[in-house]
Scaffold this active site. Structure first.
Site, short mmCIF file in Angstrom:
data_model
loop_
_atom_site.label_atom_id
_atom_site.label_comp_id
_atom_site.label_asym_id
_atom_site.label_seq_id
_atom_site.Cartn_x
_atom_site.Cartn_y
_atom_site.Cartn_z
N CYS A 9 0.87 -1.19 0.00
CA CYS A 9 0.00 0.00 0.00
C CYS A 9 0.89 1.23 0.00
O CYS A 9 2.08 1.13 -0.35
CB CYS A 9 -0.99 -0.03 1.17
SG CYS A 9 -0.24 0.02 2.81
N ARG A 15 -3.40 -0.65 5.42
CA ARG A 15 -3.98 -1.72 4.60
C ARG A 15 -3.07 -2.94 4.43
O ARG A 15 -3.49 -4.07 4.69
CB ARG A 15 -4.36 -1.17 3.20
CG ARG A 15 -5.50 -0.20 3.24
CD ARG A 15 -5.63 0.56 1.93
NE ARG A 15 -4.51 1.50 1.74
CZ ARG A 15 -4.34 2.25 0.68
NH1 ARG A 15 -5.20 2.18 -0.33
NH2 ARG A 15 -3.32 3.09 0.59
N ASP A 122 -8.28 3.82 1.11
CA ASP A 122 -7.31 4.19 2.15
C ASP A 122 -8.08 4.66 3.39
O ASP A 122 -8.78 5.67 3.34
CB ASP A 122 -6.44 5.33 1.58
CG ASP A 122 -5.35 5.74 2.55
OD1 ASP A 122 -5.39 5.30 3.71
OD2 ASP A 122 -4.47 6.50 2.13
P1 4NP Z 1 -1.85 2.81 4.10
O1 4NP Z 1 -2.51 4.16 4.67
O2 4NP Z 1 -1.29 3.16 2.73
O3 4NP Z 1 -3.00 1.88 4.00
O4 4NP Z 1 -0.80 2.39 5.09
C1 4NP Z 1 -1.82 5.36 4.80
C2 4NP Z 1 -0.99 5.55 5.87
C3 4NP Z 1 -0.33 6.75 6.04
C4 4NP Z 1 -0.50 7.76 5.10
C5 4NP Z 1 -1.32 7.55 4.01
C6 4NP Z 1 -1.98 6.35 3.86
N1 4NP Z 1 0.16 8.99 5.29
O5 4NP Z 1 -0.09 9.90 4.47
O6 4NP Z 1 0.96 9.15 6.22
#
Ligand code: 4NP
Length: 153
Positions: A9, A15, A122
Site C-alpha cells: 500500500c 492496509r 485508504d
Molecule cells: P496505508 O494508509 O497506505 O493503508 O498504510 C496510509 C498511511 C499513512 C499515510 C497515508 C496512507 N500517510 O499519508 O501518512
C-alpha cells in the site's frame, strides 16, 4: 520451493499490514511467505496503525510485531506475487519495474474478487469503521487468493 507473496500500500501501516496478517492466517507457514511494504517512506520502522492492530485483533490476528518498510526494486526478485491495494500503489510499483517479467508479478488485490470495489480504500484519514470495512474486503480477497495459491502448488 516456497511461494513468496508481498502486499503493498502507500504507508505500510494500515492496509498492507492487515492484508499480510489475514493472508498469513489462511496459508501454511511451511510453504508460503507473506510480507508487506509501502511505496512511501513516511513511516519506516513503525508498527502498524493502532486501528489496524485492534481490527486484526478482533478477528484473532496479531499484526503488532510487524514493522513498516519501503518497497524497493529488490522486491521484484524476492517475491513471486505482488499485490497492490489501489491503482496508485499499482502505478508506483510498475514505475520501478525494469522488465515485463517484473511487471507481470504485480496485480490489484481485488482484481479477482466479486467486490464492487476494485481498490481497497485508504482508511488512514477516516474513522474506525473504515478499518472494519477494509478488513472484510481484504478477508474475502484473501480467501480467493489463498485458494488459488494452494491449488497452484
Ligand atoms: P496505508 O494508509 O497506505 O493503508 O498504510 C496510509 C498511511 C499513512 C499515510 C497515508 C496512507 N500517510 O499519508 O501518512
Amino acid at each position: 520451493m516456497r511461494t513468496k507473496i508481498l502486499m503493498v500500500c502507500l504507508g505500510n501501516i494500515c492496509r498492507s499490514p492487515l492484508a499480510e496478517g489475514i493472508l498469513k492466517s489462511k496459508l501454511d507457514k511451511e510453504v508460503f511467505d507473506v510480507d508487506s511494504a509501502g511505496t512511501a517512506s513516511y513511516h519506516i520502522g513503525k508498527r502498524p496503525d493502532n486501528r489496524s492492530i485492534s481490527t486484526a485483533k478482533r478477528y484473532g490476528i496479531d499484526i503488532s510485531q510487524q514493522r513498516c518498510r519501503q518497497f524497493t526494486h529488490k522486491d521484484f526478485s524476492n517475491f513471486d506475487v505482488i499485490f497492490a491495494m489501489d491503482k496508485s500503489n499499482y502505478e508506483n510499483i510498475i514505475a520501478l519495474a525494469k522488465s515485463k517479467d517484473e511487471k507481470a508479478k504485480v496485480s490489484l488485490l481485488l482484481q479477482r474478487s466479486n467486490s464492487v470495489n476494485i481498490e481497497v480504500p485508504d482508511p488512514y484519514y477516516g474513522g474506525e469503521d473504515g478499518f472494519e470495512e477494509i478488513f472484510h474486503l481484504l478477508d474475502s480477497a484473501c480467501n480467493i487468493i489463498a485458494q488459488d495459491l494452494m491449488y497452484n502448488k
